[in-house]
Design a protein around this motif. Sequence first.
Motif, PDB file in Angstrom:
ATOM      1  N   THR A 268     -21.492  17.618  13.879  1.00 20.12           N
ATOM      2  CA  THR A 268     -21.513  16.183  14.144  1.00 20.12           C
ATOM      3  C   THR A 268     -20.098  15.694  14.404  1.00 20.12           C
ATOM      4  O   THR A 268     -19.122  16.369  14.069  1.00 20.12           O
ATOM      5  CB  THR A 268     -22.090  15.399  12.950  1.00 20.12           C
ATOM      6  OG1 THR A 268     -21.276  15.649  11.793  1.00 20.12           O
ATOM      7  CG2 THR A 268     -23.531  15.790  12.658  1.00 20.12           C
ATOM      8  N   GLN A 269     -20.004  14.509  14.975  1.00 20.15           N
ATOM      9  CA  GLN A 269     -18.718  13.836  15.117  1.00 20.15           C
ATOM     10  C   GLN A 269     -18.495  12.972  13.878  1.00 20.15           C
ATOM     11  O   GLN A 269     -19.320  12.122  13.546  1.00 20.15           O
ATOM     12  CB  GLN A 269     -18.687  12.951  16.363  1.00 20.15           C
ATOM     13  CG  GLN A 269     -17.335  12.264  16.574  1.00 20.15           C
ATOM     14  CD  GLN A 269     -17.408  11.080  17.513  1.00 20.15           C
ATOM     15  OE1 GLN A 269     -18.350  10.293  17.452  1.00 20.15           O
ATOM     16  NE2 GLN A 269     -16.411  10.936  18.376  1.00 20.15           N
ATOM     17  N   ASP A 275     -12.526  14.630  16.678  1.00 20.79           N
ATOM     18  CA  ASP A 275     -12.522  15.638  17.742  1.00 20.79           C
ATOM     19  C   ASP A 275     -12.789  17.057  17.227  1.00 20.79           C
ATOM     20  O   ASP A 275     -12.708  18.024  17.992  1.00 20.79           O
ATOM     21  CB  ASP A 275     -11.182  15.621  18.484  1.00 20.79           C
ATOM     22  CG  ASP A 275     -11.028  14.385  19.360  1.00 20.79           C
ATOM     23  OD1 ASP A 275     -12.025  13.978  19.979  1.00 20.79           O
ATOM     24  OD2 ASP A 275      -9.925  13.816  19.392  1.00 20.79           O
ATOM     25  N   LYS A 276     -13.103  17.198  15.937  1.00 21.94           N
ATOM     26  CA  LYS A 276     -13.353  18.537  15.403  1.00 21.94           C
ATOM     27  C   LYS A 276     -14.508  19.217  16.128  1.00 21.94           C
ATOM     28  O   LYS A 276     -14.497  20.438  16.346  1.00 21.94           O
ATOM     29  CB  LYS A 276     -13.633  18.477  13.904  1.00 21.94           C
ATOM     30  CG  LYS A 276     -13.896  19.860  13.291  1.00 21.94           C
ATOM     31  CD  LYS A 276     -14.301  19.780  11.833  1.00 21.94           C
ATOM     32  CE  LYS A 276     -13.107  19.605  10.930  1.00 21.94           C
ATOM     33  NZ  LYS A 276     -13.471  19.760   9.499  1.00 21.94           N
ATOM     34  N   VAL A 300     -29.248  13.774  18.070  1.00 22.82           N
ATOM     35  CA  VAL A 300     -29.209  13.130  19.388  1.00 22.82           C
ATOM     36  C   VAL A 300     -28.874  11.641  19.294  1.00 22.82           C
ATOM     37  O   VAL A 300     -28.863  10.946  20.313  1.00 22.82           O
ATOM     38  CB  VAL A 300     -30.533  13.334  20.150  1.00 22.82           C
ATOM     39  CG1 VAL A 300     -30.865  14.813  20.224  1.00 22.82           C
ATOM     40  CG2 VAL A 300     -31.677  12.545  19.534  1.00 22.82           C
ATOM     41  N   ARG A 301     -28.612  11.147  18.102  1.00 21.59           N
ATOM     42  CA  ARG A 301     -28.145   9.779  17.898  1.00 21.59           C
ATOM     43  C   ARG A 301     -27.325   9.785  16.610  1.00 21.59           C
ATOM     44  O   ARG A 301     -27.206  10.836  15.960  1.00 21.59           O
ATOM     45  CB  ARG A 301     -29.327   8.798  17.803  1.00 21.59           C
ATOM     46  CG  ARG A 301     -30.185   8.942  16.563  1.00 21.59           C
ATOM     47  CD  ARG A 301     -31.387   8.002  16.620  1.00 21.59           C
ATOM     48  NE  ARG A 301     -32.139   7.998  15.369  1.00 21.59           N
ATOM     49  CZ  ARG A 301     -33.439   7.793  15.267  1.00 21.59           C
ATOM     50  NH1 ARG A 301     -34.159   7.590  16.362  1.00 21.59           N
ATOM     51  NH2 ARG A 301     -34.047   7.776  14.100  1.00 21.59           N
ATOM     52  N   PRO A 302     -26.747   8.680  16.199  1.00 21.21           N
ATOM     53  CA  PRO A 302     -26.051   8.681  14.910  1.00 21.21           C
ATOM     54  C   PRO A 302     -27.009   9.050  13.783  1.00 21.21           C
ATOM     55  O   PRO A 302     -28.187   8.670  13.808  1.00 21.21           O
ATOM     56  CB  PRO A 302     -25.577   7.229  14.764  1.00 21.21           C
ATOM     57  CG  PRO A 302     -25.528   6.689  16.144  1.00 21.21           C
ATOM     58  CD  PRO A 302     -26.642   7.374  16.886  1.00 21.21           C
ATOM     59  N   VAL A 418     -22.321   9.415  11.086  1.00 26.46           N
ATOM     60  CA  VAL A 418     -21.674  10.364  11.993  1.00 26.46           C
ATOM     61  C   VAL A 418     -22.161  10.103  13.410  1.00 26.46           C
ATOM     62  O   VAL A 418     -23.146   9.400  13.634  1.00 26.46           O
ATOM     63  CB  VAL A 418     -21.946  11.832  11.597  1.00 26.46           C
ATOM     64  CG1 VAL A 418     -21.414  12.144  10.201  1.00 26.46           C
ATOM     65  CG2 VAL A 418     -23.440  12.151  11.681  1.00 26.46           C
ATOM     66  N   ASN A 419     -21.458  10.678  14.371  1.00 21.86           N
ATOM     67  CA  ASN A 419     -21.772  10.565  15.803  1.00 21.86           C
ATOM     68  C   ASN A 419     -21.556   9.166  16.352  1.00 21.86           C
ATOM     69  O   ASN A 419     -22.095   8.827  17.414  1.00 21.86           O
ATOM     70  CB  ASN A 419     -23.214  11.012  16.105  1.00 21.86           C
ATOM     71  CG  ASN A 419     -23.386  12.511  16.052  1.00 21.86           C
ATOM     72  OD1 ASN A 419     -22.428  13.253  15.865  1.00 21.86           O
ATOM     73  ND2 ASN A 419     -24.616  12.967  16.200  1.00 21.86           N
TER      74      ASN A 419
END
Length: 576
Positions: A268-269, A275-276, A300-302, A418-419
């Motif tokens: 996940t972001q 940027d990991k 596919v979403r937060p 996340v994301n």
Amino acid sequence: MSQVDLVFRGGMVVDGTGAAPRRADVAVSEGLIVAVGEVSARGREEVDATGLMVAPGWVDIHTHYDGQATWEERLMPSSNLGATTVVFGNCGVGFAPVRPQDRDRLVVLMEGIEDIPGTALHLGLDWRWESFEQYLDVLAAMPHDIDIAAYIPHGALRVYVMGDRGARGEPATPEDIRRMAEHVRSGLLAGAVGFSSSRTLVHRSSAGDPTPSVRAERDELLAIAHVMRELDRGAFQFASDFTDLDAEFGLFRDLARVSGRPLSFAMTQTSGDPDKWRKQLALIDQARSEGVQISAQIAVRPIGLMLGLQGTYHPYNGRPSYEEIAHLPLAERAQAMRQPARRARILAEPGPRGTFFLDAVASGQDNVYELGVPPIYDPAPEESIGARARAAGVTPDELIFDILTANGGTNFLYLPLVNYADGNLDAVFEMLNHPYTINSLSDGGAHVGMICDASTPTYMLSYWARDRKGPRLDVGAAVRRQTRDTAWALGLRDRGVIAPGFRADINLIDFDRLQLGPPVMVHDLPGGARRLNQEASGYVATYVAGQPIFRNGLPTGALPGTLVRGETVSRQLNDA
């Protein structure tokens, strides 16, 4: 072929291969697709699919129905939202193997990591098994609406073999490792789809203890890899903090290389290191160039926390003036909160802190939103609680209070965990277009009081292939990513495609009308415990092995689902 069981006539077939939609008939007999194109044979049942999408059923490979599947025939909120196969036992947690004296320990672990009420688990689980093989037999003996499959969970295995030492995360001895490997061998031969583990400190029991697998050492995991290589079966699934990215990825690369089997991990972001995920994808690209099968499981979403008076968390728990009325039914409680004197007292009292979620709300109102109806999962910055409060000249706490006490207390706030570090889903779009990512992380059956992401396959289709303002996916790719790609990632190669020889797991969808409704709290877990459910318009029907299990959102009563034991292959692929 003069007559078949079922024919879908004149629909727009999105076949799961990534190909563009095409108008075609689909014929089904004995639970399998037997023809696609212009079908002259008549069906015992004929379905007019004119104007509708005909797609494979969704294959959701990251769920936590481990307990629910032992007491419930319908695996909602997945089966009512188009899923026809679900895989559980993810993240190293599950309920087998287990000794009688460790049952409570596994319940506490699942309750903490996956937010499933312990009371419901205690009431629902009948523990008719000890070994993982016996657990699979129990699952196989019970009818379900959709197909199910399971990983061997590392946490349960460690406790079974090592007892208290395993639960405390102590290093395994050579004898412990030998015994774990033997149990994995027998589990894979009995039909497990693989082996899952967690190496993240976020995963803790409801008592606050780390998950048993978090510090498992290299030798322990390599022993599992050698078993997979010997049997040429199974896949690895991991959750990890990647605190030391190179070291952790190096371990995963070695496990995939030694086993010769697929390995995937959750990616996940995060706002702390936004940027990991790109660094992880670069490492995956390098591993793939060396022939090592590593993929990233993505949402596919937060992954968003829902805060509300009926959920696990909200900002007023612990405030004395709220706790005085916390026992009231929801609507009465919301009404009592809105009384001017009590409202003023609650708002004057300090808010609760001390958990990751509540601290995030208290300090980050610019990343908290009203979820709304229909739910918005990509909210604009100006819609945040912080921005709205500033525009209205009120405090964020006042605005949150008024939102959560409206509509009888049923409203939710949305906190993207996340994301959503950039305030948009551009990072997710990049992930979706990478060749070595897999749609996943729905957590269906888990986080029942604060997250309802089992609806992400529906969101994948409605948002990414239709509604997004900005770059989108074509509908063929959107369907492929949650049918063929997810199924085949675990070797389930008899499903996920609409073609002769494949299982007749089919969604009939009014694509223009496809729309998620708001998450709602229901009380249908054992003992009346609560869980979030979600519905959607636009699903005309869902079929499993050629039998309709839902029509227009309502269950038909059919229970054709079975336990999938290990890898499968379609008749078409087998003949080839």
